[in-house]
Scaffold this motif. Sequence first.
Motif, PDB file in Angstrom:
ATOM      1  N   ALA A  53      21.658  63.979 -44.536  1.00 25.98           N
ATOM      2  CA  ALA A  53      21.452  62.954 -43.541  1.00 25.98           C
ATOM      3  C   ALA A  53      19.975  62.550 -43.817  1.00 25.98           C
ATOM      4  O   ALA A  53      19.649  61.356 -43.498  1.00 25.98           O
ATOM      5  CB  ALA A  53      21.748  63.408 -42.294  1.00 25.98           C
ATOM      6  N   SER A  54      19.058  63.351 -43.735  1.00 26.20           N
ATOM      7  CA  SER A  54      17.730  62.922 -43.623  1.00 26.20           C
ATOM      8  C   SER A  54      17.340  62.268 -44.979  1.00 26.20           C
ATOM      9  O   SER A  54      16.527  61.380 -44.958  1.00 26.20           O
ATOM     10  CB  SER A  54      16.632  64.011 -43.532  1.00 26.20           C
ATOM     11  OG  SER A  54      16.791  64.909 -44.717  1.00 26.20           O
ATOM     12  N   SER A  55      18.040  62.571 -46.148  1.00 30.09           N
ATOM     13  CA  SER A  55      17.657  61.862 -47.358  1.00 30.09           C
ATOM     14  C   SER A  55      18.284  60.579 -47.481  1.00 30.09           C
ATOM     15  O   SER A  55      17.878  59.850 -48.226  1.00 30.09           O
ATOM     16  CB  SER A  55      18.123  62.879 -48.726  1.00 30.09           C
ATOM     17  OG  SER A  55      19.514  62.856 -48.615  1.00 30.09           O
ATOM     18  N   ASN A  56      19.527  60.281 -46.970  1.00 27.53           N
ATOM     19  CA  ASN A  56      20.076  59.050 -46.776  1.00 27.53           C
ATOM     20  C   ASN A  56      19.312  57.943 -45.977  1.00 27.53           C
ATOM     21  O   ASN A  56      19.111  56.913 -46.337  1.00 27.53           O
ATOM     22  CB  ASN A  56      21.489  59.376 -46.131  1.00 27.53           C
ATOM     23  CG  ASN A  56      22.504  59.735 -47.351  1.00 27.53           C
ATOM     24  OD1 ASN A  56      22.255  59.850 -48.385  1.00 27.53           O
ATOM     25  ND2 ASN A  56      23.621  60.386 -46.769  1.00 27.53           N
ATOM     26  N   LYS A  57      18.593  58.554 -44.893  1.00 27.27           N
ATOM     27  CA  LYS A  57      17.935  57.797 -44.017  1.00 27.27           C
ATOM     28  C   LYS A  57      16.446  57.271 -44.822  1.00 27.27           C
ATOM     29  O   LYS A  57      16.122  56.050 -44.674  1.00 27.27           O
ATOM     30  CB  LYS A  57      17.510  58.363 -42.753  1.00 27.27           C
ATOM     31  CG  LYS A  57      18.462  58.779 -41.962  1.00 27.27           C
ATOM     32  CD  LYS A  57      17.858  59.505 -40.645  1.00 27.27           C
ATOM     33  CE  LYS A  57      19.169  59.904 -39.602  1.00 27.27           C
ATOM     34  NZ  LYS A  57      18.662  60.357 -38.677  1.00 27.27           N
ATOM     35  N   ILE A  58      15.979  58.189 -45.678  1.00 30.31           N
ATOM     36  CA  ILE A  58      14.668  57.812 -46.495  1.00 30.31           C
ATOM     37  C   ILE A  58      14.928  56.727 -47.416  1.00 30.31           C
ATOM     38  O   ILE A  58      14.276  55.805 -47.502  1.00 30.31           O
ATOM     39  CB  ILE A  58      14.304  59.019 -46.974  1.00 30.31           C
ATOM     40  CG1 ILE A  58      13.698  60.025 -45.986  1.00 30.31           C
ATOM     41  CG2 ILE A  58      12.922  58.673 -47.941  1.00 30.31           C
ATOM     42  CD1 ILE A  58      13.327  61.414 -46.518  1.00 30.31           C
ATOM     43  N   GLU A  59      16.242  56.676 -47.996  1.00 33.65           N
ATOM     44  CA  GLU A  59      16.528  55.772 -49.124  1.00 33.65           C
ATOM     45  C   GLU A  59      16.751  54.457 -48.551  1.00 33.65           C
ATOM     46  O   GLU A  59      16.740  53.578 -48.652  1.00 33.65           O
ATOM     47  CB  GLU A  59      17.580  56.253 -50.080  1.00 33.65           C
ATOM     48  CG  GLU A  59      17.402  57.477 -51.031  1.00 33.65           C
ATOM     49  CD  GLU A  59      18.287  58.167 -51.651  1.00 33.65           C
ATOM     50  OE1 GLU A  59      19.565  57.533 -51.464  1.00 33.65           O
ATOM     51  OE2 GLU A  59      18.274  59.305 -52.177  1.00 33.65           O
TER      52      GLU A  59
END
Length: 59
Positions: A53-59
């Motif tokens: 979830a956090s990697s999807n928010k960064i991209e």
Amino acid sequence: MKENFDIGHFFKQLFFVIVGVSLLMVGLVALVTLIGVIIAIPLFAKGTKMIVASSNKIE
């Protein structure tokens, strides 16, 4: 009446007691490990979801 002390019988009993205690300790370690694995699996799943979830928010 004097009792005879048999060193061989003593060591045989001592060996069985040591083997029994060792098996109990191995069983205890296995039980604690099993409990730890049961607790860790949901935590790993939750952590994986948080990382994704956090990697999807960064991209």
